[in-house]
Motif scaffolding. Structure first.
Motif, PDB file in Angstrom:
ATOM      1  N   ARG A  13     -25.379  32.764 -30.914  1.00  0.00           N
ATOM      2  CA  ARG A  13     -25.477  33.147 -32.329  1.00  0.00           C
ATOM      3  C   ARG A  13     -24.121  32.962 -33.003  1.00  0.00           C
ATOM      4  NH1 ARG A  13     -28.650  38.452 -33.600  1.00  0.00           N
ATOM      5  NH2 ARG A  13     -26.509  39.125 -33.875  1.00  0.00           N
ATOM      6  N   ARG A  14     -24.096  32.092 -33.989  1.00  0.00           N
ATOM      7  CA  ARG A  14     -22.799  31.796 -34.590  1.00  0.00           C
ATOM      8  C   ARG A  14     -22.286  32.948 -35.449  1.00  0.00           C
ATOM      9  NH1 ARG A  14     -24.685  26.677 -38.316  1.00  0.00           N
ATOM     10  NH2 ARG A  14     -25.558  27.812 -40.087  1.00  0.00           N
ATOM     11  N   GLU A  15     -23.167  33.799 -35.958  1.00  0.00           N
ATOM     12  CA  GLU A  15     -22.728  34.945 -36.742  1.00  0.00           C
ATOM     13  C   GLU A  15     -22.005  35.984 -35.890  1.00  0.00           C
ATOM     14  OE1 GLU A  15     -27.236  35.057 -37.225  1.00  0.00           O
ATOM     15  OE2 GLU A  15     -25.877  33.741 -36.132  1.00  0.00           O
ATOM     16  N   THR A 514     -28.323  31.350 -37.196  1.00  0.00           N
ATOM     17  CA  THR A 514     -28.459  30.423 -36.074  1.00  0.00           C
ATOM     18  C   THR A 514     -29.832  29.774 -36.067  1.00  0.00           C
ATOM     19  OG1 THR A 514     -26.914  31.736 -34.765  1.00  0.00           O
ATOM     20  CG2 THR A 514     -28.341  30.221 -33.565  1.00  0.00           C
ATOM     21  N   SER A 529     -24.113  22.804 -37.110  1.00  0.00           N
ATOM     22  CA  SER A 529     -22.831  23.234 -37.678  1.00  0.00           C
ATOM     23  C   SER A 529     -22.645  22.742 -39.105  1.00  0.00           C
ATOM     24  CB  SER A 529     -21.680  22.735 -36.804  1.00  0.00           C
ATOM     25  OG  SER A 529     -21.624  21.318 -36.797  1.00  0.00           O
TER      26      SER A 529
END
Length: 789
Positions: A13-15, A514, A529
């Motif tokens: 999860r990019r957050e 994500t 991204s």
């Protein structure tokens, strides 16, 4: 296409980068120049008449700007309810006013009476101690059945009684159900309680009001699951602010679980006070304050009867439920014990006749509303507990009884007798998978090993179904919803090819930044991204209905798909023009457009640049730019389902329960990110197991909350949780949304409570204790008492 970008991959999860490094932007992180602080003075009695409020001493104290009371809100509306229920006699529910600050009476401990606004939080808190409030305490109405008895004290003097509504569903089945139960070969009856719980998200609620006098513009920063709904309710019905003059921002939100869906009085207060004072006003809830101001969950008392024929086939189900509304109607409260509960009483089973009666009751307690699962856990708990009891009475294996009555795959789409249609499912498959993963066949050997150590081992099975992605709008409108339940998305492609997706859904832990990016990445072929997900700000995103009811990917994701499809179609026109080819021959794969059957191709970035630098562009056909919007209104609910198996030990000397293993085999349709799905199930299991074993919101007869802090309200910790085996390989895709998804956020909280209680009862029965039921939370004291009479 990188393997970790599209649908089915499990990128991290990019957050979480900002969350884990402490750089998130939560509402309490927002501080505005010139900000003031609000301190709410709340009732310490459950029911009483307000004789007087003397704020003169407080207003003379240093730093105090104003003490607000209900007199300041004479022109304001009450906090609105978003769902109207019509009772079984065709009459609308009783709907009392829910004032911003108590008017004339207080109706629960925590009811806000006055608010001090000062230059600092310490000054506001100190001044609150100087406000003198004279209240004549009245008899508190706490017990639901007593509340609707003849001559009971009324919570609201202007209502005819404490009965909000007496709902029957399906009313035309009532006599047939009665007759089927009378003539049944076997009837199992069970009385049970679905205990009241407090959501307790990691982040307490916060509200910051700001006002721009130059433009007569209001801004509310708040911990909300659906900022557009807050803007609509508060602007139109409470403070009469035009929507274009009211901005609602919900930044990072640390958990919601339903408690942050609703419009609360504190939000209206800070918005109003900011204009009156011409200064920003901030309120931050303490954890203790949250216990008496956040909406609670569950709180049902039910009698359920299950009728069967001589072949052990289900013939009828009848339930009678008392559902606590608390002192006021919260935003979606009336829908929870009715349309979100009664429509799921068929479960996974063929039951020709069903009748559900619900009496919703006002009491002098905190308002009750949706909590993770909202109605579906209550329905599942009733049904799965009574089936287990029936199997024991019939001398059958509980798995066998369930299988005998499952809806079969060739029967879908299946019309239930409670007005919903299941589109897909395979309940034997999820049961088979759960039995395999849990090693159900090896249980007896493990039980013997426990017995050798002096422990009682039990195993409990439950099968659930839930309705997610609440929809469609035309149906829920007929059922009493006062809002549409669609979702929206705008996809904006920048000239350099990067993408911004604006969604009406809101993330408070689900991982939208994500998973939503994965969907768009899969469709276009660019790396995730390059995709930015924007949410939570009504000034940026189109009108949306927020996140609850496991609707994010099924409804919000579908809107995003529709908008992205429009983007792709337009981009194909531009690509066709650039390559001098027919649009019908253009293919998009891995971020490049090509002409079928040729080596001609053009990169995604070249097409997006051409959209904004239209030197060579089909201007006669389409406009420059590359931005599209879509609204998606589902055709039906989605219906996730699953089989849950709990294995545990009971210490016969103390009643202490040791959770050993938990298996969840779910059918969520297509899965976007398996890792995130597994995490969502883990979270739901923690809350479901917490409710089953330890969480309890307890009031005494005077309406005092006895479990009003973490000293008294027990929350599950890591060492309380068992090994969790999560499987979602049994997938029957949803047939009516473009992603084939069903939703996963609430499943764990729905299927786990009955599995846990079934396991406890199984352990006791195997040891010779003829205990038929223990109400949640199944604490050691309750277990010991049941064992020893």
């Amino acid at each position: 296409m990188p393997k970790d970008s599209g649908i089915g991959a499990s990128p991290k999860r990019r957050e979480d980068i900002r969350f884990l490094t402490g750089t998130g932007n939560y509402t309490d992180d927002i501080n505005i120049n010139g900000q003031t602080y609000a301190w709410f003075i709340r009732s310490d009695v459950a029911h009483g008449t307000i004789n007087s409020i003397d704020a003169s001493a407080a207003e003379a104290m240093e730093g105090v700007l104003k003490v607000f009371t209900s007199a300041d809100f004479a022109e304001a509306g009450g906090i609105p309810c978003g769902w109207e229920v019509t009772d079984r006699h065709g009459q609308p529910m009783q709907e009392p006013k829910h004032p911003i600050l108590a008017e004339g009476k207080v109706r629960h401990v925590g009811d806000p009476i006055a608010v001090v606004v000062a230059e600092t939080l310490e000054q506001a808190r100190d001044a609150a101690e100087a406000v003198e409030i004279d209240i004549d305490e009245l008899e508190a109405v706490i017990d639901m059945k007593a509340a609707v008895a003849e001559g009971a004290t009324k919570v609201h003097d202007d209502l005819t009684s404490n009965l909000c509504y007496d709902w029957g569903f399906v009313e035309e089945n009532r006599e047939a159900v009665d007759e089927a139960i009378k003539s049944a070969a076997h009837v199992t009856t069970l009385e049970l309680v679905n205990n009241r719980v407090v959501a307790n998200p990691m982040e307490p609620r916060v509200a910051v009001g700001d006002y721009n006098r130059a433009g007569d513009e209001h801004t509310l920063y708040t911990t909300s699951q659906n900022p557009h709904v807050i803007r609509l309710l508060m602007g139109a019905f409470v403070l009469s602010i035009p929507e274009h003059k009211l901005r609602v921002v919900a930044p990072d939100v640390g958990g919601g679980f339903g408690a942050k869906i609703y419009h609360y009085a504190e939000e209206a207060f800070v918005t109003y006070a900011a204009k009156v004072l011409n200064r920003p006003v901030k309120w931050t809830s303490s954890r203790s304050e949250a216990f008496i101001s956040d909406a609670h969950g569950r709180d049902h008392v039910t009698k359920i009867e299950l009728a069967m024929d001589e072949n052990h086939k289900f013939t009828a189900v009848r339930t009678d439920t008392y559902a606590n509304m608390g002192a006021y109607l919260s935003t979606f409260a009336p829908s929870v014990p009715t349309w979100l509960h009664g429509t799921l009483m068929a479960g996974n089973y063929i039951t020709p006749l069903i009748y559900v009666n619900v009496k919703a009751v006002f009491t002098n307690t905190v308002p009750v509303d949706a909590y993770r699962g909202a109605g579906r856990p209550e329905a599942t708990f009733q049904l799965e507990r009574v089936i287990d009891k029936a199997a024991r009475e019939l001398g059958m294996d509980p798995v066998e009884l369930r299988r005998k009555n499952f809806i079969q795959p060739d029967q879908f789409p299946y019309d239930t007798p409670v007005a919903v249609t299941y589109d897909t499912g395979n309940y034997d498959a999820t049961m088979d998978k759960a039995l395999e993963v849990a090693d159900y066949a090896g249980f007896e050997a493990r039980r013997a090993e426990s017995e050798a150590r002096g422990k009682l081992r039990g195993i409990g099975v439950a099968h659930y179904i839930e309705a997610c992605g609440i929809a469609p709008s035309n149906l829920v409108g007929q059922l009493g919803a006062r809002a549409g339940l669609y979702e929206s998305a705008t996809v904006r492609v920048n000239a350099t090819g990067s993408i911004s997706v604006f969604t009406g859904s809101h993330s408070h832990g689900q991982g939208h930044e994500t998973t939503f990016a994965q969907v768009v990445s899969e469709m276009i072929g660019v790396d995730a991204s390059q995709i930015d997900i924007v949410h939570g700000d009504t000034s940026k995103v189109p009108m949306g209905m927020g996140t609850y009811g496991s609707r994010s990917i099924a409804v919000g994701g579908s809107a995003m798909v529709r908008a992205t499809e429009k983007i792709i179609n337009k981009a194909k026109k531009i690509a066709a023009h650039l390559m001098e080819a027919s649009e019908a021959d253009i293919e998009l794969k891995d971020g490049a457009f090509s002409v079928a059957g040729t080596d001609k191709s053009v990169a995604w970035g070249d097409v997006t640049l051409a959209a904004y630098v239209p030197h060579n562009y089909p201007l006669e056909d389409i406009e420059p730019g590359l931005e599209e919007s879509a609204f998606y209104d589902p055709a039906n609910f989605t219906y996730p389902s699953g089989a849950y198996i709990c294995e545990l030990e009971v210490d016969p000397e103390t009643g202490v329960i040791d959770m050993l293993n938990f298996t969840a085999a779910d059918d969520f349709g297509n899965v976007i990110n398996p890792m995130i799905v597994e995490g969502q199930v883990h979270g739901g299991l923690a809350q479901g197991i917490g409710q089953a074993l330890m969480e309890a919101c307890i009031y005494d007869e005077n309406g005092q909350l006895l479990s009003g802090s973490f000293m008294d309200y027990t929350m599950p910790r890591a060492d309380d949780m068992p090994m969790m085996n999560v499987d979602h390989s049994c997938q029957t895709p949803c047939t009516h949304n473009p992603l084939g998804v069903k939703g996963c956020g609430e499943a764990g909280a729905i299927g786990s409570p009955p599995a846990v209680v079934n396991a406890v009862i199984d352990a006791l029965h195997r040891a010779g204790h003829k205990v038929e039921h223990i109400d949640m939370p199944v604490s050691p004291a309750r277990v010991w008492k049941a064992m020893h009479g």
